[in-house]
Write an enzyme that holds these catalytic residues in place. Structure first.
Site, PDB file in Angstrom:
ATOM      1  N   ALA A 142      34.740  40.712  45.243  1.00  0.00           N
ATOM      2  CA  ALA A 142      33.551  40.959  44.681  1.00  0.00           C
ATOM      3  C   ALA A 142      33.625  40.376  43.334  1.00  0.00           C
ATOM      4  CB  ALA A 142      33.165  42.451  44.738  1.00  0.00           C
ATOM      5  N   GLU A 147      71.587  46.038  18.243  1.00  0.00           N
ATOM      6  CA  GLU A 147      70.439  46.194  17.175  1.00  0.00           C
ATOM      7  C   GLU A 147      71.071  46.463  15.746  1.00  0.00           C
ATOM      8  OE1 GLU A 147      66.567  46.676  17.691  1.00  0.00           O
ATOM      9  OE2 GLU A 147      67.464  44.905  18.296  1.00  0.00           O
ATOM     10  N   GLY A 206      36.645  42.354  48.813  1.00  0.00           N
ATOM     11  CA  GLY A 206      35.555  41.953  49.806  1.00  0.00           C
ATOM     12  C   GLY A 206      35.680  40.709  50.580  1.00  0.00           C
ATOM     13  N   GLU A 242      37.260  41.947  53.711  1.00  0.00           N
ATOM     14  CA  GLU A 242      36.388  42.626  54.267  1.00  0.00           C
ATOM     15  C   GLU A 242      35.561  41.512  55.044  1.00  0.00           C
ATOM     16  OE1 GLU A 242      35.290  46.897  52.165  1.00  0.00           O
ATOM     17  OE2 GLU A 242      35.408  45.142  50.984  1.00  0.00           O
ATOM     18  N   GLU A 299      41.373  47.253  45.693  1.00  0.00           N
ATOM     19  CA  GLU A 299      40.430  47.803  44.616  1.00  0.00           C
ATOM     20  C   GLU A 299      40.774  48.919  44.028  1.00  0.00           C
ATOM     21  OE1 GLU A 299      37.808  45.602  48.179  1.00  0.00           O
ATOM     22  OE2 GLU A 299      39.931  46.933  47.785  1.00  0.00           O
TER      23      GLU A 299
END
Length: 715
Positions: free
Chosen positions: A65, A401, A111, A114, A136
């Site tokens: 979509a 470090e 979609g 789908e 989704e």
């Protein structure tokens, strides 16, 4: 220009090719749907047309979509009508009496899948890079075009529920194995040929769910096996999400309710659950950050303009420990030549073997061919010789470090490569401007802060020193994208952005422990807030001894500048755990938690001795108070970073918080948390917390002014 090309061949088979103008991928919006609706109607009304092939004129099928349109919807009625309108057109495909084949030449998501599911047959090009799925849920939504109804009816409720709940994306081959697509093709020509053959061989197709004899594969929602799964699934989902993601609940409800009614009723049920999510604050948070802001970053929003894109060909890595080994792996995997350097050949070889282990897993899972594994390993040269760095166009230092060690390897590298090659430090806390003093050309020095484990963590924090040039930033940015990570750009400061703000979450957990709050309540509150791990467990993971080292180094740095580091409520807890109790964290097998012995099974458990050293207070605070403290302390420091220009964009600040240290994704990031809470309400609550617990909760001046002006954080 139409988004649809419609042709009919001599055998009466129509080809509907989707090619949305002005977009790199097809997305479902009015510009695509209206011509598609017209094409569907033409197929159904023209007696000479025997069937139709639905395909794409682009590289991929349909991406899903159009999120731009959906994001603007605030009325659930409109969201419901949008879902119903799409479903109505898909039913016309299914019930028109003519065969429709989805010829999927690439990715089909949301979609897009789908639409394909509404076609009577699905054939895809066998491209392992193509993605097929219903993702989704990753944006706080559920499939609104019938996905929660068609997929369970196609492959069964038990098989489909995890795919939809997790938003899992499958390759075409995996989708065929699952029964989602019917056939594979080697290329576009074979794809269209197979699609046409299917149309001609199946003139009167009926979808399984429209067959009067239809039964759910494995049983519907009332089947004993399905009932057992659906009885457990909600509690499992809630345990995982702590109720922060309503999409999980709505997906399960839609699947369950759809499994006891007819198909069309199930689709209407889905539309209602979709509409609720589409207008929810959670989906707006997630779409705003994890779609719009993330896409902006990945398109180079923070990259300097006007500088030609650069590809790293040969990478030097100083230090073959966990970080260096991980950087070597992700770099060699994308095709770079890598020189992995350490003080001994044994250490360098051990670093290379890290890649061997990861590649072996991929070969075992069938994701990688043995020859491909050997090709990746051949690109990694394990060495102790600085001369082997010759020809590198980027060097990343990933040593301990310690300023002295870092300065030493910087100078040795420059002696081989000169000052013009970009030099990056993987430090997580030490200011880049100070480290750059060991380099004769500070404009070519930058920070590239990776997260552990490098192969899994998606973010790299790029740190600009005071003199770092735009060209150097561009080089670093391009490298990060080359290894398929997300780059955020920040300015130099102690702890930069992610390490600095991440530390506030851990330290607030320690402050609560020091106040006598029950450790189990602390851990649960962290999870309820949406964090991936409780603060005590997280402290164990990153190592209390490392936290103590950083604390002591920071005190020394402050002293060197004639300053005194203000003590934090949790500092004494760290010192006591390491120096007095000898419980430095998970790696040692004991910290705030007790861990099962190496090679044995079992769950970690909170150390019972905590109550002896930090007795439980008689009056325990409300759980929401704990949640607020953990969330506010992070959001406030993120706002300070934005005010101080440590971070310069809202997108970098939000994405950095989610991808960097796991700030609750459903909140959309640290600054979006303030936006959604409401800046006025947020400031008022922060002031309450500051009055009770101290200045760390005091809202920064810029936030107070923003709240008064009625503004929010936007780029």
């Amino acid at each position: 220009m139409s988004a649809v090309t419609f042709t009919v061949d001599a055998d009466g088979i129509a080809t509907i090719s989707l090619d949305l103008p002005g977009r790199p991928m097809n997305v479902i919006n009015e510009h695509l749907m209206q011509p598609l609706v017209d094409a569907i109607a033409k197929v159904q009304s023209d007696a000479s047309i025997k069937g139709a092939i639905l395909t794409s004129g682009k590289k991929d099928f349909i991406a899903g979509a159009d999120i731009d349109n959906l994001f603007l919807v605030t009325d659930p009625k409109i969201a419901f009508e949008m879902a119903e309108a799409l479903k109505a057109q898909l039913r016309k495909i299914e019930l028109g009496g003519k065969p429709f084949v989805a010829a999927m030449n690439g990715t089909a998501l949301g979609g897009g899948l789908e639409i394909a599911l509404s076609c009577h047959c699905r054939i895809a090009i066998d491209d392992p890079k193509a993605k097929i799925g219903l993702p989704e849920v990753k944006l706080g939504l559920l499939p609104g075009g019938g996905g929660t109804q068609r997929l369970p009816r196609l492959i069964g409720i038990q098989a489909s529920a995890p795919l939809i709940l997790e938003g899992r994306e499958l390759s075409p081959a995996a989708a065929k194995q699952q029964g989602i697509i019917h056939d594979l093709a080697k290329d576009k020509d074979e794809l269209l040929a197979k699609a046409k053959a299917w149309c001609l061989a199946n003139p009167k197709p009926v979808q399984p769910w429209d067959d009067k004899k239809f039964k759910f594969p494995g049983g519907d929602s009332r089947h004993p096996g399905t009932v057992q799964m659906l009885a457990i699934a909600p509690s499992m989902a809630n345990a995982k999400t702590q109720g922060n993601y309503p999409a999980a609940r709505n997906i399960l409800s839609s699947i369950y309710e759809g499994g006891i009614v007819d198909f069309d009723t199930g689709c209407r049920i889905e539309s209602r659950y979709f509409a609720e999510l589409a207008v929810s604050q959670v989906s707006k948070n997630m779409i705003g950050t994890l779609w719009f802001q993330l896409n902006g970053i990945n398109k180079g929003k923070s990259r300097p303009a006007g500088i030609e894109k650069q590809k790293t060909q040969k990478l030097g890595i100083l230090g073959a420990g966990m970080m260096g080994a991980g950087i070597a792996y992700v770099s060699a995997k994308v095709g770079m030549q890598v020189v992995l350097l350490d003080t001994t050949q044994e250490a360098a070889d051990r670093g290379k073997s890290y890649s061997t282990g990861l590649l072996d897993k991929d070969v075992k899972k069938g994701k990688l061919l043995p020859a491909d594994k050997e090709a990746v390993l051949a690109r990694i040269q394990a060495t102790t010789k600085f001369e082997d760095l010759a020809g590198c166009d980027l060097v990343i230092e990933a040593v301990f470090e310690d300023r002295g060690i870092k300065a030493d390897v910087t100078k040795k590298t420059q002696a081989v490569l000169g000052a013009d090659v970009v030099f990056a430090s993987n430090t997580s806390t030490l200011p880049i401007t100070g480290l750059a003093k060991a380099h004769t050309k500070a404009e070519n020095f930058i920070g590239l802060h990776f997260f552990s484990p490098v192969d899994k963590m998606p973010l790299v924090e790029i740190i600009m020193g005071e003199k770092t040039s735009p060209a150097t930033l561009a080089k670093g940015f391009d490298y990060v994208q080359q290894i398929r990570k997300t780059p955020i750009v920040v300015n130099d400061s102690r702890g930069f952005y992610t390490s600095r703000v991440f530390g506030t979450y851990i330290m607030e957990g320690l402050a609560l422990l020091a106040e006598g709050v029950h450790p189990r309540s602390i851990e649960v509150a962290g999870l309820q807030a949406g964090m991936p791990v409780g603060p005590l467990a997280l402290n164990d993971e990153v190592s209390l001894s490392l936290a103590l080292h950083v604390l002591e180094q920071t005190r020394k740095d402050y002293a060197a500048e004639g300053k005194v580091l203000e003590p934090r409520p949790g500092d004494s807890v760290i010192e006591k755990m390491v120096k007095v109790l000898d419980r430095p964290g998970k790696k040692a097998g004991h910290g705030f938690y007790e861990y099962p012995a190496e090679g044995t099974k079992g769950e970690k458990t909170l150390w019972k001795g905590l109550a002896e050293h930090w007795p439980h207070a008689k009056d325990q605070p409300a759980q929401q108070e704990l949640i607020d403290r953990m969330m506010f302390v992070q959001a406030l420091d993120a706002a300070r970073c934005f005010e101080e220009r440590v971070t310069t964009t809202v997108a970098d600040t939000n994405i950095g918080s989610i991808f960097g240290w796991g700030f609750a994704p459903h909140q959309g990031g640290a600054l979006q948390f303030i936006n959604a809470y409401g800046p006025n309400k947020f400031v008022a609550r922060a002031e309450q917390l500051a009055a009770r617990y101290g200045a760390r909760f005091a809202p920064p001046k810029s936030l107070v002014e923003m709240a008064k002006a009625g503004r929010t954080f936007v780029d």
